[in-house]
Design a protein around this motif. Structure first.
Motif, mmCIF file in Angstrom:
data_model
loop_
_atom_site.group_PDB
_atom_site.id
_atom_site.type_symbol
_atom_site.label_atom_id
_atom_site.label_comp_id
_atom_site.label_asym_id
_atom_site.label_seq_id
_atom_site.Cartn_x
_atom_site.Cartn_y
_atom_site.Cartn_z
ATOM 1 N N HIS A 52 8.569 -39.088 -0.449
ATOM 2 C CA HIS A 52 8.276 -38.582 -1.782
ATOM 3 C C HIS A 52 8.657 -37.106 -1.847
ATOM 4 O O HIS A 52 8.396 -36.350 -0.909
ATOM 5 C CB HIS A 52 6.793 -38.744 -2.123
ATOM 6 C CG HIS A 52 6.368 -40.163 -2.282
ATOM 7 N ND1 HIS A 52 6.300 -40.798 -3.493
ATOM 8 C CD2 HIS A 52 6.019 -41.092 -1.361
ATOM 9 C CE1 HIS A 52 5.919 -42.049 -3.325
ATOM 10 N NE2 HIS A 52 5.741 -42.252 -2.034
ATOM 11 N N SER A 78 9.955 -37.878 -6.709
ATOM 12 C CA SER A 78 9.983 -39.298 -6.432
ATOM 13 C C SER A 78 8.601 -39.849 -6.668
ATOM 14 O O SER A 78 7.683 -39.584 -5.911
ATOM 15 C CB SER A 78 10.412 -39.540 -4.988
ATOM 16 O OG SER A 78 10.157 -40.849 -4.590
ATOM 17 N N SER A 79 8.444 -40.595 -7.751
ATOM 18 C CA SER A 79 7.134 -41.158 -8.032
ATOM 19 C C SER A 79 6.925 -42.471 -7.300
ATOM 20 O O SER A 79 5.815 -42.972 -7.228
ATOM 21 C CB SER A 79 6.966 -41.380 -9.544
ATOM 22 O OG SER A 79 7.971 -42.240 -10.021
#
Length: 254
Positions: A149, A168-169
């Protein structure tokens, strides 16, 4: 992922009902029916991967992490090392870097963070924040899934800069090199409040070296990343296929 799956499944069902009940022309039914199938495949795929992704990213692996004590660990991997030994060896390899290693019985968590930095340029206060983290979740003896992430936020005068919030979810892999030097005056008077280099190779290389020594296999993509990859491939194929379907519909209706 569950919300995404539910939305596309419902859209697929609505399109299917429209194709069967509302549409009277065969060509229209085929076109709308194809879209219904596409939506249903995307929705069902997302829902199928959602439970495993939730287990991998859920609270079970996040609430009881403890710092890994650096230890070179020189034992031969007659059997794959236990997770704690891998975490200790990784912490030893990363001891001179900004990466911090923590773990519990199921997860190794590696985090690099540029904690909130703020500075003044003339009369305007600016700020930035960066976080990169990797989560290795046990998937069997000597096997893990990996999710990366990345989160970044820049702001000026107390308001986020347009387009500056990114990250980055979902789980996946992140490869990134970023260097930044920002001049100004920090709140404690430092003339260079931001001076950092983020290079994910600084983690990837020693991580794989430790896993090889430990007798562990190369990390696999997590369920969230696999689901997103499949959905993305389906979506990419739709960009080509859907116009062809409507072209065929137009030609047959002439």
């Amino acid at each position: 992922m569950i919300v995404f799956g539910v939305i596309f499944t419902l859209l697929g069902l609505v399109a299917a009902v429209a194709a069967l009940v509302v549409m009277s022309e065969t060509s229209d039914r085929l076109a709308v029916g194809f879209i219904a199938v596409l939506f249903l495949v995307v929705g069902v795929t997302a829902l199928a991967f959602a439970p495993r992704a939730r287990r991998e990213m859920g609270a079970k692996g996040a609430g009881d992490l403890r710092p890994a004590a650096p230890d070179p660990v020189v034992q031969e991997p007659d059997t794959p090392w236990p997770l704690a030994a891998v975490a200790a060896a990784l912490a030893h390899e990363l001891r001179d870097t900004p990466y911090v290693v923590a773990h519990n019985d199921e997860v190794i968590h590696v985090r690099w963070e540029l904690q909130d930095r703020s500075w003044w340029v003339l009369a305007q206060r600016n700020g930035t924040n960066r976080v990169f983290e990797t989560r290795l979740v046990m998937a069997g003896p000597g096997k893990v899934t990996r999710s990366d992430h990345y989160y970044a936020l820049d702001w000026q005068a107390g308001a986020p800069v347009v387009g500056a919030l990114r990250g980055s979810s979902g789980g996946g892999r992140v490869w990134r090199f970023e260097k930044r030097v920002e001049l100004g005056t920090s709140t404690d008077g430092a003339p260079t409040p931001v001076d950092y280099t983020l290079n994910t190779a600084d983690l990837n290389t020693p991580l794989q070296a430790v896993l090889d020594r430990a007798g562990w296999t190369k990390p696999k993509l997590g369920a969230e990343a696999k689901g997103a990859l499949i959905v993305g491939l389906i979506g990419a194929s739709a960009v080509v296929i859907v116009p062809i379907v409507f072209l065929v519909q137009w030609l047959t209706g002439r």
